[in-house]
Write a protein that holds these residues in place. Structure first.
Motif, PDB file in Angstrom:
ATOM      1  N   LEU A  69       0.881  -1.109  -0.035  1.00 54.02           N
ATOM      2  CA  LEU A  69       0.014   0.054   0.020  1.00 54.02           C
ATOM      3  C   LEU A  69       0.808   1.241   0.059  1.00 54.02           C
ATOM      4  O   LEU A  69       0.300   2.440  -0.454  1.00 54.02           O
ATOM      5  CB  LEU A  69      -1.036   0.183   1.198  1.00 54.02           C
ATOM      6  N   ILE A  70       1.955   1.298   0.539  1.00 54.64           N
ATOM      7  CA  ILE A  70       2.889   2.558   0.610  1.00 54.64           C
ATOM      8  C   ILE A  70       3.695   2.763  -0.739  1.00 54.64           C
ATOM      9  O   ILE A  70       4.261   3.585  -0.682  1.00 54.64           O
ATOM     10  CB  ILE A  70       3.955   2.415   1.878  1.00 54.64           C
ATOM     11  N   ARG A  71       3.442   1.939  -1.508  1.00 51.84           N
ATOM     12  CA  ARG A  71       4.198   2.304  -2.901  1.00 51.84           C
ATOM     13  C   ARG A  71       2.813   3.097  -3.785  1.00 51.84           C
ATOM     14  O   ARG A  71       2.502   3.940  -3.402  1.00 51.84           O
ATOM     15  CB  ARG A  71       4.440   0.856  -3.448  1.00 51.84           C
ATOM     16  N   VAL A  72       2.515   2.321  -4.789  1.00 49.93           N
ATOM     17  CA  VAL A  72       1.735   3.097  -5.696  1.00 49.93           C
ATOM     18  C   VAL A  72       0.333   3.508  -5.030  1.00 49.93           C
ATOM     19  O   VAL A  72       0.090   4.817  -5.313  1.00 49.93           O
ATOM     20  CB  VAL A  72       1.578   2.253  -7.105  1.00 49.93           C
ATOM     21  N   PRO A  73      -0.136   2.677  -4.479  1.00 47.37           N
ATOM     22  CA  PRO A  73      -1.477   3.161  -3.742  1.00 47.37           C
ATOM     23  C   PRO A  73      -1.599   4.428  -2.875  1.00 47.37           C
ATOM     24  O   PRO A  73      -2.435   5.215  -2.889  1.00 47.37           O
ATOM     25  CB  PRO A  73      -2.307   2.159  -2.842  1.00 47.37           C
ATOM     26  N   TYR A  74      -0.447   4.637  -2.138  1.00 46.32           N
ATOM     27  CA  TYR A  74      -0.445   5.816  -1.355  1.00 46.32           C
ATOM     28  C   TYR A  74      -0.354   6.923  -2.363  1.00 46.32           C
ATOM     29  O   TYR A  74      -0.975   7.971  -1.868  1.00 46.32           O
ATOM     30  CB  TYR A  74       0.857   5.824  -0.604  1.00 46.32           C
ATOM     31  N   TYR A  75       0.214   6.956  -3.281  1.00 45.92           N
ATOM     32  CA  TYR A  75       0.393   8.311  -3.921  1.00 45.92           C
ATOM     33  C   TYR A  75      -0.900   8.577  -4.771  1.00 45.92           C
ATOM     34  O   TYR A  75      -1.261   9.795  -4.959  1.00 45.92           O
ATOM     35  CB  TYR A  75       1.505   8.137  -5.170  1.00 45.92           C
ATOM     36  N   ILE A  76      -1.725   7.439  -5.249  1.00 47.99           N
ATOM     37  CA  ILE A  76      -2.850   7.683  -5.975  1.00 47.99           C
ATOM     38  C   ILE A  76      -4.008   8.326  -4.643  1.00 47.99           C
ATOM     39  O   ILE A  76      -4.541   9.345  -4.923  1.00 47.99           O
ATOM     40  CB  ILE A  76      -3.465   6.107  -6.361  1.00 47.99           C
ATOM     41  N   PHE A  77      -3.991   7.674  -3.589  1.00 46.65           N
ATOM     42  CA  PHE A  77      -5.011   8.025  -2.736  1.00 46.65           C
ATOM     43  C   PHE A  77      -4.762   9.449  -2.212  1.00 46.65           C
ATOM     44  O   PHE A  77      -5.523  10.217  -2.034  1.00 46.65           O
ATOM     45  CB  PHE A  77      -4.868   6.995  -1.462  1.00 46.65           C
ATOM     46  N   PRO A 106      -9.717  11.411 -11.658  1.00 41.82           N
ATOM     47  CA  PRO A 106      -8.884  10.300 -10.840  1.00 41.82           C
ATOM     48  C   PRO A 106      -8.174   9.380 -11.971  1.00 41.82           C
ATOM     49  O   PRO A 106      -7.217   8.850 -11.636  1.00 41.82           O
ATOM     50  CB  PRO A 106     -10.179   9.206 -10.600  1.00 41.82           C
ATOM     51  N   HIS A 107      -8.733   9.375 -13.398  1.00 43.49           N
ATOM     52  CA  HIS A 107      -7.685   8.405 -14.349  1.00 43.49           C
ATOM     53  C   HIS A 107      -6.495   9.121 -14.403  1.00 43.49           C
ATOM     54  O   HIS A 107      -5.413   8.402 -14.457  1.00 43.49           O
ATOM     55  CB  HIS A 107      -8.507   8.549 -15.656  1.00 43.49           C
ATOM     56  N   GLN A 108      -6.348  10.417 -14.426  1.00 42.22           N
ATOM     57  CA  GLN A 108      -4.813  10.937 -14.733  1.00 42.22           C
ATOM     58  C   GLN A 108      -4.074  10.800 -13.518  1.00 42.22           C
ATOM     59  O   GLN A 108      -2.820  10.219 -13.220  1.00 42.22           O
ATOM     60  CB  GLN A 108      -5.084  12.419 -14.550  1.00 42.22           C
ATOM     61  N   ILE A 109      -4.649  10.835 -12.349  1.00 41.53           N
ATOM     62  CA  ILE A 109      -3.839  10.278 -11.045  1.00 41.53           C
ATOM     63  C   ILE A 109      -3.362   9.124 -10.977  1.00 41.53           C
ATOM     64  O   ILE A 109      -2.291   8.613 -10.612  1.00 41.53           O
ATOM     65  CB  ILE A 109      -4.732  10.871  -9.578  1.00 41.53           C
ATOM     66  N   VAL A 110      -4.365   7.968 -11.283  1.00 44.41           N
ATOM     67  CA  VAL A 110      -3.679   6.644 -11.241  1.00 44.41           C
ATOM     68  C   VAL A 110      -2.848   6.533 -12.389  1.00 44.41           C
ATOM     69  O   VAL A 110      -1.955   5.755 -12.012  1.00 44.41           O
ATOM     70  CB  VAL A 110      -5.253   5.780 -11.650  1.00 44.41           C
ATOM     71  N   ALA A 111      -3.194   7.056 -13.504  1.00 46.46           N
ATOM     72  CA  ALA A 111      -2.225   6.636 -14.742  1.00 46.46           C
ATOM     73  C   ALA A 111      -0.781   7.298 -14.271  1.00 46.46           C
ATOM     74  O   ALA A 111       0.216   6.323 -14.502  1.00 46.46           O
ATOM     75  CB  ALA A 111      -2.714   7.428 -15.970  1.00 46.46           C
ATOM     76  N   LEU A 165       1.751  10.435 -19.822  1.00 51.52           N
ATOM     77  CA  LEU A 165       0.500   9.674 -20.427  1.00 51.52           C
ATOM     78  C   LEU A 165      -0.685  10.167 -19.557  1.00 51.52           C
ATOM     79  O   LEU A 165      -1.683   9.823 -20.274  1.00 51.52           O
ATOM     80  CB  LEU A 165       1.023   8.103 -19.444  1.00 51.52           C
ATOM     81  N   ALA A 166      -0.609  10.535 -18.557  1.00 50.53           N
ATOM     82  CA  ALA A 166      -1.743  11.388 -17.915  1.00 50.53           C
ATOM     83  C   ALA A 166      -1.987  12.578 -18.290  1.00 50.53           C
ATOM     84  O   ALA A 166      -3.163  13.013 -18.107  1.00 50.53           O
ATOM     85  CB  ALA A 166      -1.624  11.128 -16.270  1.00 50.53           C
TER      86      ALA A 166
ATOM     87  N   VAL B 284      -4.880   2.088 -18.387  1.00 51.38           N
ATOM     88  CA  VAL B 284      -4.703   1.917 -17.007  1.00 51.38           C
ATOM     89  C   VAL B 284      -5.886   1.177 -16.494  1.00 51.38           C
ATOM     90  O   VAL B 284      -5.876   0.498 -15.348  1.00 51.38           O
ATOM     91  CB  VAL B 284      -4.959   3.294 -16.499  1.00 51.38           C
ATOM     92  N   LYS B 285      -7.050   1.153 -17.334  1.00 56.75           N
ATOM     93  CA  LYS B 285      -8.378   0.532 -16.741  1.00 56.75           C
ATOM     94  C   LYS B 285      -7.912  -1.194 -16.602  1.00 56.75           C
ATOM     95  O   LYS B 285      -8.237  -1.888 -16.097  1.00 56.75           O
ATOM     96  CB  LYS B 285      -9.404   0.459 -17.553  1.00 56.75           C
TER      97      LYS B 285
END
Lengths: 293, 340
Positions: A69-77, A106-111, A165-166, B284-285
């Motif tokens: 969780l502290i890798r990619v998900p932390y930054y997204i959240f 949200p798409h941009q943040i996830v990407a 990308l985003a 991404v999806k």
């Protein structure tokens, strides 16, 4: 490194420009984020083990979940909740914005953060773990990793691959400082320096704004006073101001000149005769002839 | 201050500023509050003011650009408008809404739009698997080349049939707690690999393909090893229960990467950067889908694989789960308009 700006057009149609964050600020924010997340994780587990509230199996489960969780998900959240800012970015006073002038989706943040895995974590862990030997594949790998890390340094908007990308940019949080209006401030202090149109013809916007910066700080030390003196005398000479200029009057002279020059330039500007700098007379011949002389 | 001075004495741009300064200051205080504690703390009238003050500030900026040469003022207005823009145009989607839309239409539609990348993803795995089997049949010592010793854990050519059989059915003495740890480890590890495979796709798709291919080779060699010992159906069932979901997830992640890579390789009429951005929407999806599948796979692998010991039940659960995924991805969100 020179400061770059990005012009964003919000739906209102008035362009707003942001300063693109420096590589140092980006690096600092990333470093802080890693420090905070991994440091927090370690501290959490030290406390847990010390308190002995959980047994080892549960701790193990938690550990593997959290390390993910502290890798990619932390930054997204974090970027979702704080509108483009992680803790590190908050401290470094930078933020993510959408390059198209709309809100951050949200798409941009996830990407942009999914790409973090190859752009930041992989190169960092590989380079620091020294997982490349001195064979040529090892060196090629190292060079490739450094190249990925360096991508933001080599494009004008300092986007990393995830940003491209985003469609996002990382910019400095705009600082709000409203300085007093020099033209309003000194209006009472007029001691009678009056300039005629011929004298105001000489300079343009650029010189006016340089003068503005000089006038922002009243000179205290003798050296600073000397400099102001020098500026005033140079201006007097260039515009052909004939009367005697005493040293104690130079500050007032500059203030008066600033106000009248600004009024003059602004009204010329309104009439379609914008004077960018003191070369406005020379450029006239190259441009389309104006109706207002 | 500006207010003390007769406004008639001021030059035009200074008058402009003194008339509007109060509303800018008010916007500034509202912004500071929202940035600190969120839009929710504003009352109805304050929220309304924020919007109209923002538009006024934008208007001021545009007027100031045409009449004022006061650099400090421009800088301030520019920063004020920028700050206000970021507050007014903050993300507004509710988390529940986003997730719901993603599940009902976003992911399935992206999946259906990505036929070629999916072919590449699954192709890489299948071809890799075939290559693994063929090489193993040619010369079992290839096994040592492909499979790192820590992954093999004694399951290598020359191991006895009974040892191999035990490795498929042994519970390893795990109780419920350690199963949880194992599941979370699997999830954490596999998801990172999947994100990694996905993100590598941006480098012209080749690294994603290679990694997935390598996974296929591993799988092939592994299956061939068991097949040689006459345990083909057993290993197939053992792999199926979680593998249908897990390996598909890897393929989907690879497909996401391939989508990015294809955009870089063949951007069509767009610039590479624009093509990448365009492809990113679906890619991404696919990555999110892969992550989701891996969560499920980790649960199945961590808990069910140890608890379910019969071949047919393993096969049913594994492929049944596969069918559920396929049904969702192919049928959901068909009626709605493709999203923008």
């Amino acid at each position: 490194m020179t400061a770059h700006t990005a012009d964003i057009t919000p739906p209102e149609g008035v362009q707003v420009s942001f300063d693109i964050s420096s590589a140092g600020a980006r690096f600092g924010a990333q470093f802080l984020d890693i420090l905070i997340t991994f440091g927090g994780l370690l501290a959490f587990f030290f406390v847990m083990i010390w308190l002995q509230v959980f047994d080892w199996a549960l701790l193990g489960t938690l550990f593997f979940l959290l390390i993910f969780l502290i890798r990619v998900p932390y930054y997204i959240f974090a970027e979702l909740v704080w509108n483009g800012r992680t803790l590190g970015k908050k401290i470094a006073k930078i933020r993510v914005i959408s390059a198209d002038g709309r809100r951050l989706t949200p798409h941009q943040i996830v990407a942009r953060n999914l790409m973090k895995e190859v752009e930041v974590f992989m190169p960092l862990t590989t380079l620091f773990a020294g997982e490349f030997s001195s064979t040529w594949t090892g060196w090629a790998l190292a060079i490739w990793m450094i190249a990925i890390l360096a991508v933001p340094l080599f494009n004008k908007r300092r986007q990393r691959l995830g940003d491209m990308l985003a469609g996002t940019l990382v910019v400095d949080q705009p600082k709000l400082v409203l300085m007093p209006d020099l033209a309003a401030q000194n209006v009472d202090a007029a001691t009678g320096f009056v300039f005629d149109a011929g004298q105001l013809e000489v300079y343009g916007r650029y010189e006016l704004q340089v003068l503005e910066e000089i006038l922002r700080a009243e000179p205290k030390s003798p050296e600073a006073k000397e400099k102001v003196d020098h500026v005033a005398r140079t201006i007097a000479r260039k515009i052909g101001y004939r009367q005697q200029l005493l040293s104690k009057d130079t500050w007032v002279f500059l203030s008066d000149f600033y106000r009248q020059q600004r009024e003059f330039l602004e009204s010329r500007h309104l009439f379609g005769d914008t004077r960018e700098n003191k070369f406005h007379g020379d450029a006239e011949t190259d441009q389309v002839p104006r109706k207002s002389g | 201050m500006a207010q003390d001075i007769q406004s008639a004495d001021l030059i035009r741009s200074a008058r402009f500023r003194s008339e509007r300064e109060d509303s800018w200051k008010r916007l500034e205080t509202l912004l500071a509050r929202v940035e600190k504690s969120g839009t929710k703390t504003l009352s109805y009238s304050e929220a309304r003011d924020l919007a109209s003050l923002y538009r006024q500030a934008m208007n001021s900026l545009s007027v100031a650009r045409s009449i004022s040469m006061d650099k400090a003022l421009m800088k301030y207005l520019e920063a004020l408008c920028a700050r206000a823009y970021l507050v007014v145009y903050a993300p507004q989607e509710s988390a529940v809404g986003v997730v719901q839309k993603l599940f009902v239409s976003g992911i399935p539609q992206a999946f259906r739009r990505s036929l070629l990348p999916l072919l590449i993803g699954f192709g890489a795995m299948i071809i890799g698997c075939l290559v693994g089997v063929l090489l193993y049949q040619q010369d079992p010592s290839w096994y040592f080349t492909f499979v790192p010793p820590e992954l093999a854990a004694g399951r290598s050519p020359g191991a006895s049939v009974s040892y191999l059989r035990d490795s498929l059915y042994d519970t390893g003495g795990r109780d419920g707690d350690t199963m949880g740890t194992f599941a979370s480890f699997l999830f954490s590890h596999n998801t990172r690999i999947a994100i990694f495979i996905f993100a590598l796709g941006v480098f012209a798709a080749l690294p994603s393909f290679a990694l997935t291919f390598y996974n296929g080779v591993l799988l092939g060699a592994f299956v061939a090893l068991y097949a040689e010992a006459g345990l083909l159906l057993d290993v197939f069932a053992w792999l199926s229960i979680h593998g249908v979901t897990e390996l598909s997830a890897i393929c989907v992640a690879c497909a996401g990467g391939a989508k990015l890579g294809l955009a870089v390789l063949n951007p069509g009429n767009l610039t590479r950067r624009a093509a990448l951005k365009e492809a990113g929407r679906d890619a991404v999806k696919l990555a999110i889908l892969a992550g989701l599948m891996l969560i499920v796979a980790a649960f199945v692998e961590g808990f069910l694989r140890q608890m379910v010991q019969t071949i047919w039940l393993r096969l049913t659960i594994g492929w049944g789960l596969g069918l559920v995924w396929l049904a969702w991805l192919l049928l959901s969100g068909r009626k709605e308009e493709p999203e923008t």
